[in-house]
Design a protein around this motif. Structure first.
Motif, short mmCIF file in Angstrom:
data_model
loop_
_atom_site.label_atom_id
_atom_site.label_comp_id
_atom_site.label_asym_id
_atom_site.label_seq_id
_atom_site.Cartn_x
_atom_site.Cartn_y
_atom_site.Cartn_z
N THR A 240 0.82 -1.21 0.00
CA THR A 240 0.00 0.00 0.00
C THR A 240 0.85 1.26 0.00
OG1 THR A 240 -1.72 -1.18 1.23
CG2 THR A 240 -1.83 1.23 1.22
N PHE A 241 1.90 1.25 0.83
CA PHE A 241 2.79 2.41 0.89
C PHE A 241 3.48 2.63 -0.45
CE2 PHE A 241 7.05 4.18 1.55
CZ PHE A 241 6.72 5.37 2.19
N GLY A 242 3.95 1.55 -1.07
CA GLY A 242 4.60 1.67 -2.37
C GLY A 242 3.65 2.17 -3.44
N SER A 243 2.39 1.70 -3.39
CA SER A 243 1.40 2.14 -4.39
C SER A 243 1.12 3.63 -4.26
CB SER A 243 0.11 1.34 -4.21
OG SER A 243 0.34 -0.04 -4.42
N TRP A 244 0.94 4.10 -3.01
CA TRP A 244 0.70 5.52 -2.79
C TRP A 244 1.91 6.36 -3.18
CZ3 TRP A 244 -3.55 8.23 -2.19
CH2 TRP A 244 -4.70 7.58 -1.75
N ALA A 245 3.09 5.86 -2.87
CA ALA A 245 4.30 6.61 -3.23
C ALA A 245 4.43 6.76 -4.74
CB ALA A 245 5.54 5.91 -2.65
N LEU A 246 4.19 5.67 -5.48
CA LEU A 246 4.25 5.74 -6.93
C LEU A 246 3.14 6.64 -7.49
CD1 LEU A 246 5.08 2.04 -7.89
CD2 LEU A 246 6.58 4.03 -8.07
N ALA A 247 1.94 6.56 -6.88
CA ALA A 247 0.84 7.40 -7.34
C ALA A 247 1.17 8.88 -7.17
CB ALA A 247 -0.44 7.05 -6.57
N LEU A 248 1.77 9.23 -6.03
CA LEU A 248 2.16 10.62 -5.81
C LEU A 248 3.28 11.04 -6.76
CD1 LEU A 248 2.08 10.83 -1.90
CD2 LEU A 248 0.48 11.88 -3.51
N LEU A 249 4.22 10.13 -6.98
CA LEU A 249 5.35 10.44 -7.86
C LEU A 249 4.87 10.75 -9.27
CD1 LEU A 249 8.46 10.55 -8.16
CD2 LEU A 249 8.38 8.12 -8.76
N TRP A 250 3.89 9.97 -9.75
CA TRP A 250 3.36 10.19 -11.09
C TRP A 250 2.28 11.26 -11.13
CZ3 TRP A 250 5.34 8.25 -15.51
CH2 TRP A 250 6.22 7.18 -15.39
N GLY A 251 1.55 11.43 -10.01
CA GLY A 251 0.42 12.35 -10.02
C GLY A 251 0.76 13.80 -9.78
N LEU A 252 1.80 14.08 -9.01
CA LEU A 252 2.14 15.47 -8.68
C LEU A 252 2.51 16.29 -9.93
CD1 LEU A 252 4.07 15.14 -5.29
CD2 LEU A 252 1.78 16.06 -5.70
N PRO A 253 3.34 15.80 -10.85
CA PRO A 253 3.60 16.60 -12.06
C PRO A 253 2.34 16.86 -12.88
CG PRO A 253 5.25 14.88 -11.80
CD PRO A 253 4.18 14.58 -10.80
N LEU A 254 1.45 15.84 -12.96
CA LEU A 254 0.20 16.03 -13.68
C LEU A 254 -0.67 17.07 -12.99
CD1 LEU A 254 -1.74 15.21 -15.94
CD2 LEU A 254 -2.56 13.37 -14.46
N ALA A 255 -0.73 17.02 -11.64
CA ALA A 255 -1.52 18.01 -10.90
C ALA A 255 -0.97 19.41 -11.10
CB ALA A 255 -1.52 17.64 -9.42
N PHE A 256 0.37 19.54 -11.12
CA PHE A 256 0.98 20.85 -11.36
C PHE A 256 0.64 21.37 -12.76
CE2 PHE A 256 4.57 23.27 -13.10
CZ PHE A 256 4.57 24.36 -12.23
N ALA A 257 0.69 20.47 -13.75
CA ALA A 257 0.38 20.88 -15.12
C ALA A 257 -1.07 21.34 -15.23
CB ALA A 257 0.66 19.73 -16.09
N ILE A 258 -1.98 20.61 -14.60
CA ILE A 258 -3.39 20.98 -14.64
C ILE A 258 -3.61 22.32 -13.94
CG2 ILE A 258 -5.70 20.33 -13.87
CD1 ILE A 258 -4.89 17.42 -14.23
N TRP A 259 -2.97 22.49 -12.78
CA TRP A 259 -3.12 23.74 -12.02
C TRP A 259 -2.67 24.94 -12.84
CZ3 TRP A 259 -5.02 25.65 -7.46
CH2 TRP A 259 -4.58 26.91 -7.08
#
Length: 272
Positions: A13-32
């Motif tokens: 679970t920790f690894g899944s969340w870490a990977l999700a944040l790693l991939w999701g933060l740049p996308l969130a920044f681009a959308i913002w």
């Protein structure tokens, strides 16, 4: 005492969340940055005003409509050729006995070990010989025969019971009729799985289209986005991110809409 399975679940679970944040933060920044005015690029205010100006600026600054059309034609042409050639080759390898079958299939698998970038110089010389430089067919030709697609379809065709062949023959089906009426319908999950992979790969392909094209009339979205970003002043990241989202939106929306079918197709096709 903590059970080992509980530790495994926690780590997964920790690894899944870490990977999700790693991939999701740049996308969130681009959308913002894309949906807010430029002055809010580094100022993350929850009540910041929303805007579509960045998308309008990006669309008007480059011929993205032409880029999208080129890309659609490109991925459709490649996928149609791969399905046609891959189906015929896979059926021959799966059901026909002929001299050198094993050697030829080994050569097909050898293609999986060769990086496409190694062949860029030879492919370019070939396209120049046929006077196809700066054309959409020149981008597509090196990819119309896929060793991975042939292998995947062959493995699927080999699972079809031979009793179905005999039944179709008794009904008067020809060889091509047998392929079209029996094998292709049973391999639909494999076609869907491979089609998603092919479209995604060639939509995002960059190096070969960059080398073989030099005009707006033939550039796909990846090359067009690169040219757009390199000619930009470099300060309007909101406009660049808006353009990036526009080019990646079709794949992202397609994956979100067909996520379940995407995963199920891979499972049925036997892709691990």
């Amino acid at each position: 005492m903590i059970h080992a399975s509980a530790i495994d679940r926690f780590l997964n679970t920790f690894g899944s969340w870490a990977l999700a944040l790693l991939w999701g933060l740049p996308l969130a920044f681009a959308i913002w940055t894309a949906i807010h005015p430029a002055e809010f690029e580094a100022n993350f205010e929850l009540l910041a005003p929303l805007t579509t100006v960045n998308f309008v600026k990006a669309w008007e600054a480059a011929p993205f409509a032409r880029y999208f059309l080129n890309t659609f034609i490109l991925v459709t042409l490649i996928l149609a050729c791969q399905f046609f050639l891959g189906t015929l080759a896979a059926f021959a390898f799966a059901r026909f006995q002929f001299p050198g079958r094993g050697i030829l299939f080994g050569l097909v698998l050898l293609q999986l070990l060769v990086m496409p970038d190694i062949l860029i110089v030879e492919n370019y010389q070939t396209m120049r010989f046929f006077n196809l430089v700066d054309t959409i067919p020149a981008i597509a030709l090196p990819y119309i025969a896929s060793g991975f697609g042939i292998f995947l379809l062959r493995q699927t065709f080999m699972t079809v019971p031979k009793e179905l062949d005999e039944a179709a023959r008794l009904e008067g089906a020809s060889t091509l009729g047998l392929l079209w009426r029996v094998y292709v319908p049973l391999a639909k999950p494999t076609y869907l799985a491979y089609g998603l992979v092919s479209v995604s790969h060639h939509w995002n392909n960059f190096l070969w289209p960059l080398i073989i094209t030099n005009s707006v009339e033939t550039r796909p979205v990846t090359v067009g986005l690169s040219v757009f970003a390199s000619t930009d002043s470099g300060t309007e990241w909101s406009v660049i991110n808006a353009a990036t989202l526009m080019t990646s939106a079709p794949l992202l929306i397609g994956f979100l809409l067909f996520q379940r079918q995407f995963v199920q197709s891979f499972m049925r096709a036997g892709i691990k």
